[in-house]
Design an enzyme around this catalytic site. Structure first.
Site, mmCIF file in Angstrom:
data_model
loop_
_atom_site.group_PDB
_atom_site.id
_atom_site.type_symbol
_atom_site.label_atom_id
_atom_site.label_comp_id
_atom_site.label_asym_id
_atom_site.label_seq_id
_atom_site.Cartn_x
_atom_site.Cartn_y
_atom_site.Cartn_z
ATOM 1 N N THR A 1 18.342 -4.937 -5.070
ATOM 2 C CA THR A 1 17.787 -6.134 -4.433
ATOM 3 C C THR A 1 16.874 -6.915 -5.377
ATOM 4 O O THR A 1 16.385 -7.977 -5.026
ATOM 5 C CB THR A 1 17.003 -5.757 -3.163
ATOM 6 O OG1 THR A 1 16.105 -4.681 -3.463
ATOM 7 C CG2 THR A 1 17.944 -5.312 -2.055
ATOM 8 N N HIS B 1 11.352 -0.611 -10.070
ATOM 9 C CA HIS B 1 9.897 -0.488 -10.150
ATOM 10 C C HIS B 1 9.549 0.999 -10.176
ATOM 11 O O HIS B 1 10.436 1.859 -10.099
ATOM 12 C CB HIS B 1 9.206 -1.224 -8.998
ATOM 13 C CG HIS B 1 9.697 -0.850 -7.633
ATOM 14 N ND1 HIS B 1 9.434 0.375 -7.045
ATOM 15 C CD2 HIS B 1 10.440 -1.549 -6.732
ATOM 16 C CE1 HIS B 1 9.981 0.423 -5.854
ATOM 17 N NE2 HIS B 1 10.609 -0.732 -5.630
ATOM 18 N N HIS C 1 11.025 3.701 -7.982
ATOM 19 C CA HIS C 1 12.358 4.225 -8.275
ATOM 20 C C HIS C 1 12.320 5.369 -9.285
ATOM 21 O O HIS C 1 13.310 6.088 -9.444
ATOM 22 C CB HIS C 1 13.260 3.129 -8.869
ATOM 23 C CG HIS C 1 13.599 2.026 -7.908
ATOM 24 N ND1 HIS C 1 13.089 0.749 -8.024
ATOM 25 C CD2 HIS C 1 14.408 2.008 -6.817
ATOM 26 C CE1 HIS C 1 13.567 -0.005 -7.057
ATOM 27 N NE2 HIS C 1 14.363 0.727 -6.305
ATOM 28 N N LYS D 1 12.447 0.845 7.712
ATOM 29 C CA LYS D 1 12.002 -0.530 7.523
ATOM 30 C C LYS D 1 11.747 -1.122 8.912
ATOM 31 O O LYS D 1 12.398 -0.769 9.883
ATOM 32 C CB LYS D 1 13.071 -1.366 6.813
ATOM 33 C CG LYS D 1 13.553 -0.801 5.481
ATOM 34 C CD LYS D 1 12.477 -0.859 4.419
ATOM 35 C CE LYS D 1 13.016 -0.538 3.037
ATOM 36 N NZ LYS D 1 13.672 0.751 2.912
ATOM 37 N N ARG E 1 16.353 -7.078 6.010
ATOM 38 C CA ARG E 1 16.127 -7.733 4.731
ATOM 39 C C ARG E 1 16.909 -9.036 4.628
ATOM 40 O O ARG E 1 17.904 -9.237 5.308
ATOM 41 C CB ARG E 1 16.580 -6.830 3.581
ATOM 42 C CG ARG E 1 15.776 -5.566 3.430
ATOM 43 C CD ARG E 1 16.317 -4.793 2.259
ATOM 44 N NE ARG E 1 15.609 -3.528 2.093
ATOM 45 C CZ ARG E 1 15.899 -2.660 1.130
ATOM 46 N NH1 ARG E 1 16.867 -2.914 0.293
ATOM 47 N NH2 ARG E 1 15.228 -1.536 1.030
ATOM 48 N N GLN F 1 27.251 4.149 3.337
ATOM 49 C CA GLN F 1 26.697 5.092 2.358
ATOM 50 C C GLN F 1 27.407 6.438 2.458
ATOM 51 O O GLN F 1 27.663 7.094 1.448
ATOM 52 C CB GLN F 1 25.195 5.278 2.566
ATOM 53 C CG GLN F 1 24.571 6.185 1.495
ATOM 54 C CD GLN F 1 23.065 6.244 1.572
ATOM 55 O OE1 GLN F 1 22.419 5.264 1.932
ATOM 56 N NE2 GLN F 1 22.488 7.382 1.235
ATOM 57 N N ASP G 1 13.536 9.896 2.885
ATOM 58 C CA ASP G 1 13.915 8.949 3.936
ATOM 59 C C ASP G 1 15.428 8.733 3.992
ATOM 60 O O ASP G 1 15.931 8.098 4.915
ATOM 61 C CB ASP G 1 13.192 7.606 3.735
ATOM 62 C CG ASP G 1 13.539 6.946 2.407
ATOM 63 O OD1 ASP G 1 13.938 7.654 1.466
ATOM 64 O OD2 ASP G 1 13.403 5.711 2.312
ATOM 65 N N LYS H 1 -0.379 2.787 -0.656
ATOM 66 C CA LYS H 1 1.012 2.912 -1.087
ATOM 67 C C LYS H 1 1.114 3.089 -2.595
ATOM 68 O O LYS H 1 0.496 2.356 -3.362
ATOM 69 C CB LYS H 1 1.809 1.687 -0.641
ATOM 70 C CG LYS H 1 3.312 1.850 -0.814
ATOM 71 C CD LYS H 1 4.073 0.739 -0.126
ATOM 72 C CE LYS H 1 5.571 0.972 -0.226
ATOM 73 N NZ LYS H 1 6.340 -0.089 0.455
ATOM 74 N N LYS I 1 1.887 0.151 -5.928
ATOM 75 C CA LYS I 1 1.456 -1.202 -5.610
ATOM 76 C C LYS I 1 0.063 -1.449 -6.192
ATOM 77 O O LYS I 1 -0.794 -0.571 -6.197
ATOM 78 C CB LYS I 1 1.395 -1.414 -4.091
ATOM 79 C CG LYS I 1 2.753 -1.331 -3.399
ATOM 80 C CD LYS I 1 3.565 -2.579 -3.642
ATOM 81 C CE LYS I 1 4.838 -2.551 -2.808
ATOM 82 N NZ LYS I 1 5.671 -3.749 -3.025
ATOM 83 N N THR I 2 -0.149 -2.653 -6.696
ATOM 84 C CA THR I 2 -1.466 -3.076 -7.146
ATOM 85 C C THR I 2 -1.792 -4.382 -6.438
ATOM 86 O O THR I 2 -0.990 -4.891 -5.650
ATOM 87 C CB THR I 2 -1.489 -3.314 -8.676
ATOM 88 O OG1 THR I 2 -0.627 -4.433 -8.971
ATOM 89 C CG2 THR I 2 -0.992 -2.088 -9.433
#
Length: 430
Positions: free
Chosen positions: A39, A44, A47, A81, A85, A175, A196, A231, A234-235
């Protein structure tokens, strides 16, 4: 072969697995796949857990498949989620897939010379061959709605009142078919993923049993969390990306350097390939002198080199030392413009015209009206502080207020002024 399961276990990277998988892995080279959702045009650090799982799988002598979801990326995985999306077109997805493959090649060996070489596959290649009617006839009939509804990810979406579109509901079936396709055509018997993904993965093992009469296995790794409950990955600026254009090597290095002591002990096991003995020795050193941040420095070094390069790591270290320790004019000049501006992000800036700057006869001219009162309120204040040894330009101490500015411009347009120990200013010559 090294024990893949044992490697994950001591590293804290093992969540759930199907029975008999350990025995299966002792019978010789096995194949496993792990999926990446394309996506974005970069992975990041969230992953990286999956990437490291594949890396350990290959290092244990097995064959890894990295699956990019060119087809499923058009749908979006609903797992845990809260909303659907935005869907991407094929052109965007194809570009994202090519970027991800380039990044994965830094971790996995895609060389044709090894029997367990990594391979990249795209589920669009086989899913695009299906018509809708063929898929629901040939695949959909094997899995009941009750089975699909029992998955936690589906139940949670239905219970929270947001609902679930048919598009998202079909995701686990697609999947699951991916697993069946790779099992049938590539002898791939294991699917790896985050915890998940358990429901989607076992849908695949069920399809393999019902459509092919075969056996397959599942293994999941924990979802990474931070000790403070926020989380991971994340920043304030958003996600920490592997692409240097999205997150610079300096910012990437700083992220790892600033993890907490509690998290550092966990992350060094998950995100580096250091062995157990080395990690335990580093933990011992860290416990003796926590203020030296031994663990954080080792994580930041290993991950930055692995994702970027040793040169990028060295530049990040230099950049850090400029702001937080002793450094030289040469260290400052070695930084590229982006890193320089990131290191001194948020410091006051002054812009001076090139002709005006070239007309300055002394350092005081720079710190007078030209600096617009930002650095010093007056030439008198500047003169006093220079004479007291409290001013430097580009890390060179200014000893005489009447000297000319002899320092070379950084990137041909910047001067870094330091007043006292902690006050920095950037002068840009335009």
């Amino acid at each position: 072969m090294n024990s893949f399961i044992e490697e994950l276990r001591w590293r804290g990277m093992l969540q759930d697995m199907t029975p008999e998988i350990e025995e299966h892995l002792t019978k010789g080279m096995a194949s496993a796949y792990l999926g990446f959702d394309p996506t974005a045009d970069s992975l990041h650090i969230g992953h990286l857990v999956g990437v490291m799982t594949l890396l350990h799988f290959q290092r244990a002598g097995h064959k890894p498949f990295a699956l990019v979801g060119g087809a499923t990326g058009m749908i979006g995985d609903p797992s845990f989620k809260s909303a659907e999306r935005n869907l991407l077109n094929k052109e965007t997805l194809d570009y994202n897939v090519s970027c991800i493959q380039s990044q994965l090649s830094k971790f996995l060996d895609f060389s044709a010379e090894t029997s367990n070489k990594a391979e990249m596959v795209n589920n669009y290649d086989w899913m695009s061959q299906f018509s809708f009617l063929e898929f629901i006839r040939d695949v959909g009939k094997h899995i009941t709605v009750n089975y699909m509804m029992s998955k936690d990810s589906v139940k949670r979406r239905l219970e929270d009142g947001n609902g679930l579109s048919f598009t998202e509901f079909s995701y686990q079936l697609i999947q699951g078919y991916d697993f069946y396709h790779l099992w049938k055509n590539e002898n791939c018997s294991i699917q790896l993923g985050g915890s998940d993904q358990w429901g989607n993965i076992v849908t695949g093992t069920e399809l393999i049993r019902r459509m092919g009469g075969g056996s397959a296995y599942a293994l999941t790794v924990p979802l990474i969390t931070k000790a403070d409950g926020t989380k991971f990955g994340k920043t304030e600026g958003g996600s920490v990306w592997l692409d240097s254009e999205k997150t610079s090597p300096y910012a990437f290095y700083q992220f790892w350097l600033n993890v907490s002591d509690e998290d550092a002990s966990k992350y060094i096991r998950i995100f580096t390939t250091l062995d157990k003995e080395t990690i335990e020795e580093l933990e011992s050193q860290h416990a003796e002198a926590p203020h030296l941040r031994t663990l954080q420095k080792e994580i930041a070094k290993n991950v930055t080199i692995m994702v970027h390069s040793e040169d990028d790591y060295n530049m990040a270290v230099k950049a850090s030392s400029i702001l937080f320790g002793k450094s030289s004019t040469e260290d400052l000049a070695a930084l590229d413009e982006r890193t320089f501006l990131q290191v001194f992000e948020g410091v006051p800036q002054v812009q001076i015209g090139k002709k005006e700057f070239e007309g300055f006869e002394t350092v005081l001219d720079l710190f007078g009206e030209a600096s617009q009162g930002v650095i010093f309120s007056s030439k008198g204040e500047a003169r006093k502080m220079i004479q007291g040894g409290g001013v430097s330009i580009n890390k060179e101490k200014i000893s005489n207020p009447t000297n000319k500015i002899s320092t070379e411009l950084l990137q041909d347009k910047y001067l870094l002024v330091q007043k006292g120990k902690k006050n920095y200013y950037i002068v840009e010559i335009k």
